[in-house]
Design an enzyme around this catalytic site. Structure first.
Site, PDB file in Angstrom:
ATOM      1  N   LYS A  55       0.840  -1.273  -0.209  1.00  0.00           N
ATOM      2  CA  LYS A  55      -0.025  -0.211  -0.111  1.00  0.00           C
ATOM      3  C   LYS A  55       0.984   1.193  -0.014  1.00  0.00           C
ATOM      4  CE  LYS A  55      -1.596  -1.429   3.782  1.00  0.00           C
ATOM      5  NZ  LYS A  55      -2.115  -1.614   5.030  1.00  0.00           N
ATOM      6  N   THR A  87      -7.062  10.291   7.929  1.00  0.00           N
ATOM      7  CA  THR A  87      -6.679   9.039   7.300  1.00  0.00           C
ATOM      8  C   THR A  87      -6.485   7.745   8.332  1.00  0.00           C
ATOM      9  OG1 THR A  87      -4.204   9.643   7.505  1.00  0.00           O
ATOM     10  CG2 THR A  87      -5.424  10.251   5.323  1.00  0.00           C
ATOM     11  N   GLY A  89      -6.745   4.481  10.112  1.00  0.00           N
ATOM     12  CA  GLY A  89      -7.560   3.276  10.153  1.00  0.00           C
ATOM     13  C   GLY A  89      -7.599   3.002   8.394  1.00  0.00           C
ATOM     14  N   THR A  90      -7.026   3.516   7.677  1.00  0.00           N
ATOM     15  CA  THR A  90      -7.188   3.523   6.018  1.00  0.00           C
ATOM     16  C   THR A  90      -6.770   1.995   5.656  1.00  0.00           C
ATOM     17  OG1 THR A  90      -5.501   4.492   5.499  1.00  0.00           O
ATOM     18  CG2 THR A  90      -7.440   5.732   5.242  1.00  0.00           C
ATOM     19  N   GLY A  91      -5.518   1.602   6.204  1.00  0.00           N
ATOM     20  CA  GLY A  91      -4.982   0.377   5.834  1.00  0.00           C
ATOM     21  C   GLY A  91      -5.825  -0.699   6.361  1.00  0.00           C
ATOM     22  N   CYS A  92      -6.461  -0.806   7.570  1.00  0.00           N
ATOM     23  CA  CYS A  92      -7.360  -1.733   8.205  1.00  0.00           C
ATOM     24  C   CYS A  92      -8.606  -1.593   7.398  1.00  0.00           C
ATOM     25  CB  CYS A  92      -7.495  -1.340   9.719  1.00  0.00           C
ATOM     26  SG  CYS A  92      -6.098  -1.594  10.488  1.00  0.00           S
TER      27      CYS A  92
END
Length: 151
Positions: A55, A87, A89-92
């Protein structure tokens, strides 16, 4: 890190490290270009997972690039960067959306594409959400308020 590399990654269908995490897993520098992201995504497959999605949201430039590598090759997914501090928590959110979409039966690449679109829309909607302090979250409920399911 050693246990993640040797015990967990070989069990994974998909891993979703960001640029810094991929560098740590590979004991190398952070990818600075799309070509380096592709190389690192392929290298992560060597750790035993079936697919790796690096990512690039923490990268630079006007586009946020993510690179997926699996047995069929590599694919890059790009979206315009969203100017927002919200932004968290975007990866989760991205990985959870991929899993939810995979349960519906699309290919991995299609699930990644759709999940990335969902996160991008959540970032757009979250710019003015006003929840929390500091770096707030994406707007996970934007589609419910809009009245239509996410694309």
């Amino acid at each position: 890190i050693g246990a993640v590399r040797s015990a967990l990654i070989p069990l994974a269908t998909l891993i979703t490290p960001n640029l810094a995490e991929a560098a740590v897993l590979l004991d190398t520098g952070k990818a600075e270009s799309e070509a380096e992201m592709r190389d690192q995504a392929r290298a992560l497959l060597g750790l035993g997972c079936r697919a790796a999605l690096i990512k690039g949201g923490h990268g630079t430039g006007d586009r946020a690039l993510d690179v997926l590598a699996d047995a069929s090759g590599t694919e890059t997914f790009a979206s315009p960067r969203v100017a927002t501090p919200h932004t968290h928590g975007t990866g989760c959110t991205l990985s959870a959306a991929i899993v939810a979409l995979l349960a519906q039966g699309p290919t991995l690449a299609d699930a990644v594409r759709r999940a990335k679109a969902y996160v991008w829309q959540g970032l757009q909607a979250g710019r003015t959400l006003g929840v929390g302090g500091g770096r707030g979250p994406v707007d996970h409920l934007f589609a419910i308020r809009r009245g239509a399911p996410p694309a």
